[in-house]
Scaffold this active site. Structure first.
Site, short mmCIF file in Angstrom:
data_model
loop_
_atom_site.label_atom_id
_atom_site.label_comp_id
_atom_site.label_asym_id
_atom_site.label_seq_id
_atom_site.Cartn_x
_atom_site.Cartn_y
_atom_site.Cartn_z
CG ASN A 1 -2.22 0.75 0.96
OD1 ASN A 1 -2.37 1.41 -0.08
ND2 ASN A 1 -3.16 0.68 1.88
CG HIS B 1 -6.94 0.92 7.13
ND1 HIS B 1 -5.73 1.56 7.36
CD2 HIS B 1 -6.75 0.17 6.01
CE1 HIS B 1 -4.87 1.21 6.42
NE2 HIS B 1 -5.45 0.37 5.59
#
Length: 404
Positions: free
Chosen positions: A300, A331
């Site tokens: 990521n 998140h």
């Protein structure tokens, strides 16, 4: 939802190829390119998420209001708190309204990407303030609105205006003292390679992921009957099986941007054109990582860059802790995320301490160095598996059951 996602990304890939061929900067004005990117982006969002896409548009418009009314010294603060606050409220609704269910129309992914872009842009307004058309194009363009990645506004604007490859090649030319002619690079090879990786990832997802679902980690056999080494091995296999969906989504998103002509990063040491400016992962380095840091640096990637830009480099104290906290909050609010990021923070500090104090003892010979690398690879992979298991299980109960 998965079918809609794949359909949109494949349609975006076709649109990107058409965009690069028929709406290239030499034939089309930047305004037309912006408008095309916005219209198709909005269509894909509505097709994928239905009325939930309203959340995306509301956040985009609210933050544009901040951008045109707030002072330059406060835009980044207001934009950050509004974007993160709205995203957090949407995350909370997933737990308390939908009770951990994975929605058939889970709109949080695009909202997370837009939050990154809004805050990234807000920290850059001292240098450039976008028009409304440029703002919408940057946030809602069809190439990245569904699956990202986040990118730099200046790079995106240069791409739309046709300056991006030339700008990167000029940097290379200056470094290499004009040894390379400024020919326009083609993304065809990079797109074909990434589509190949996408296909392999899809096949792994349909086989490996279905064979070893994360629910295996809460089975009675795994929790109560398997011995310690068996559980470690099985945990590693299940966590490996959970990766292909990320490999698929991020590599396909990268290919879509490349197909449109966006993502050129320069020339490597061998003189080959590189199209990894927007790449979100390096699969080889992930699977061969010999340290927790190396693993995180290649997983990521664009989110890690965003976290570094808006948090790690800006907070006066405890940058590592606050960066992990922000990452967890971005998140979502599932408890499993906080188990993962708290554990990850501790392992990062521990791994750094061990490496700094022990690694030099193994550098005296190639054999010792090789043994150290193999051992550190095994420990890293198992540590990552142990750390990220709560992330994919989400809830408290299965996490506690696993950690027991």
């Amino acid at each position: 939802m998965q079918v809609n996602f794949v359909a949109c990304q494949l349609s975006a890939l076709c649109a990107a190829l058409w965009f690069r061929t028929y709406l290239c900067p030499g034939k089309t004005s930047p305004d037309v390119r912006h408008a095309f990117a916005i219209i198709f982006g909005i269509y894909f969002v509505i097709f994928c998420f239905g009325w939930y896409s309203v959340h995306l548009f509301v956040l985009v418009l609210m933050c544009y209001g901040i951008m045109v009314t707030a002072s330059a010294s406060n835009i980044h603060r207001y934009s950050f708190f509004v974007a993160m606050g709205y995203l957090t409220l949407c995350h909370i609704s997933r737990i308390y309204i939908f009770h951990y269910g994975i929605l058939t129309t889970d709109f949080s992914g695009p909202l997370m990407v837009v939050t990154q872009k809004i805050t990234t842009l807000a920290f850059q307004v001292h240098d450039v303030k976008p028009s409304f058309l440029e703002y919408l194009s940057y946030l809602l363009n069809f190439m990245s609105v569904i699956a990202g990645p986040c990118n730099n506004f200046k790079d995106y604007l240069a791409f739309i205006e046709g300056r991006h490859p030339h700008m990167k090649l000029l940097e290379v030319s200056r470094k290499q003292k004009g040894l390379r002619s400024l020919l326009a690079p083609s993304p065809t090879g990079a797109v074909i390679y990434k589509l190949g990786l996408t296909l392999v990832s899809l096949l792994l997802f349909l086989t490996l992921t279905k064979t070893f679902p994360v629910t295996c980690l809460v089975d009675d056999w795994f929790v109560h009957k398997a011995n310690f080494l068996t559980r470690l091995f099985y945990l590693y296999v299940v966590m490996q099986a959970s990766k292909p969906k990320y490999y698929f989504a991020w590599t396909l998103a990268d290919a879509v941007n490349n197909a449109a002509g966006f993502g050129f990063s320069g020339v490597d040491k061998n003189g080959n054109f590189c199209w990894d400016l927007l790449s979100n992962l390096n699969i080889w380095k992930i699977e061969t990582a010999t340290s927790f840091k190396m693993y995180l640096e290649n997983w990521n990637i664009q989110t890690a860059t965003w976290l570094k830009r808006v948090c790690y480099e800006r907070v006066p104290r405890y940058p590592t802790v606050l960066t992990f906290v922000l990452s967890a909050l971005w998140h979502g609010v599932y408890p499993g995320y906080y188990f993962t990021f708290l554990t990850g923070m501790l392992i990062t500090v521990a791994a750094r301490t061990v490496r700094n104090n022990c690694r030099h003892y193994f550098l005296s010979s190639k054999a010792l160095k090789a043994a150290y690398d193999v051992a550190s690879w095994a420990v890293t992979q198992l540590a990552v598996s142990y750390t990220v298991a709560p992330f994919v299980m989400l809830a408290v109960e299965p996490t506690i059951s696993l950690y027991k």
